[in-house]
Scaffold this motif. Structure first.
Motif, short mmCIF file in Angstrom:
data_model
loop_
_atom_site.label_atom_id
_atom_site.label_comp_id
_atom_site.label_asym_id
_atom_site.label_seq_id
_atom_site.Cartn_x
_atom_site.Cartn_y
_atom_site.Cartn_z
N ARG A 119 1.28 -0.68 -0.05
CA ARG A 119 -0.07 -0.28 0.16
C ARG A 119 1.20 1.48 -0.21
O ARG A 119 0.39 2.34 -0.58
N GLU A 120 2.13 0.76 0.51
CA GLU A 120 2.30 2.58 1.10
C GLU A 120 3.13 2.41 -0.28
O GLU A 120 3.61 3.76 -0.76
N ARG A 121 3.85 1.80 -1.26
CA ARG A 121 4.57 1.78 -2.22
C ARG A 121 3.54 1.85 -3.31
O ARG A 121 4.04 2.78 -4.35
N CYS A 122 2.02 1.62 -3.66
CA CYS A 122 1.30 1.86 -4.99
C CYS A 122 1.48 3.78 -4.40
O CYS A 122 0.63 4.40 -4.57
N GLU A 123 0.57 3.88 -2.93
CA GLU A 123 0.72 5.38 -2.58
C GLU A 123 2.16 6.29 -3.15
O GLU A 123 2.12 7.49 -3.29
#
Length: 203
Positions: free
Chosen positions: A175-179
């Motif tokens: 999720r953090e990488r996606c953001e």
């Protein structure tokens, strides 16, 4: 663990993905030959500067040589298959022509998935970015990818600078990488539209 490394600016590898490499420098031919004789593993990592012996970034990805084509003049074409991210603990003093490090493997986030709204939001931003850059994308094929393959795959091939690609690799959660990937697409998309900011990099 002890890892033989291939420090290559702009090249990142993620677990579960593949990276094709053409090996032509003598020291890296020796690196591949050594890896093939041992466990077929090489660590991909970016140097902080594109100069000989430059300090390394903190995080890279361990890969296993899959397909290999040995050419008559000693060069290799290989496919490196990502296995695990690692963190550099220290560089080793070695007599080999290629560099080696002591590293720790980092936890895998392979079971993490995106919420439907997160996936949809990412795909919308990716479409905007691709259209702005003039890329032709098979979006039906993209829709079939699982979340890990999609986010990590775009992170690996995106036309960002070395610092941005490194930031994506160092993020530990999907999720953090996606953001971060969405933020980078917005940042680099705006930059490409503004001639006054040509040459700006994200540091």
């Amino acid at each position: 663990m002890r890892i033989t490394i291939f420090p290559l600016p702009g090249a990142v590898l993620y677990p579960g993905l593949q990276l094709p490499l053409h090996i032509f420098e003598p020291r890296y031919r020796a690196m591949v030959s050594d890896a093939l004789a041992r466990d077929r593993r090489i660590g991909m990592i970016q140097p902080q500067r594109p100069v000989e012996g430059a300090p390394l970034y903190a995080v890279g990805c361990l890969g296993r040589i899959g397909d290999v084509e040995a050419l008559e003049d000693g060069r290799f074409n290989i496919i490196l298959e990502g296995e695990s991210r690692f963190r550099v603990l220290r560089e080793l003093d070695v007599t080999t022509p290629f560099r080696q490090i002591e590293a720790e493997l980092l936890p895998d986030d392979g079971d993490e998935v995106l919420a439907a709204i997160e996936r949809a939001s990412f795909e919308r931003e990716a479409r905007r970015f691709a259209d702005a850059q003039g890329y032709v994308v098979d979006w039906e094929q993209v829709a079939r990818l699982d979340d890990q393959s999609l986010i990590n795959g775009v992170s690996q091939i995106a036309p960002f600078d070395a610092a941005a690609k490194q930031a994506l690799l160092e993020v530990s959660g999907l999720r953090e990488r996606c953001e971060l990937l969405v933020q980078l697409m917005q940042f680099f998309g705006r930059r490409s539209d503004d001639d006054d900011e040509d040459g700006v990099t994200l540091q």
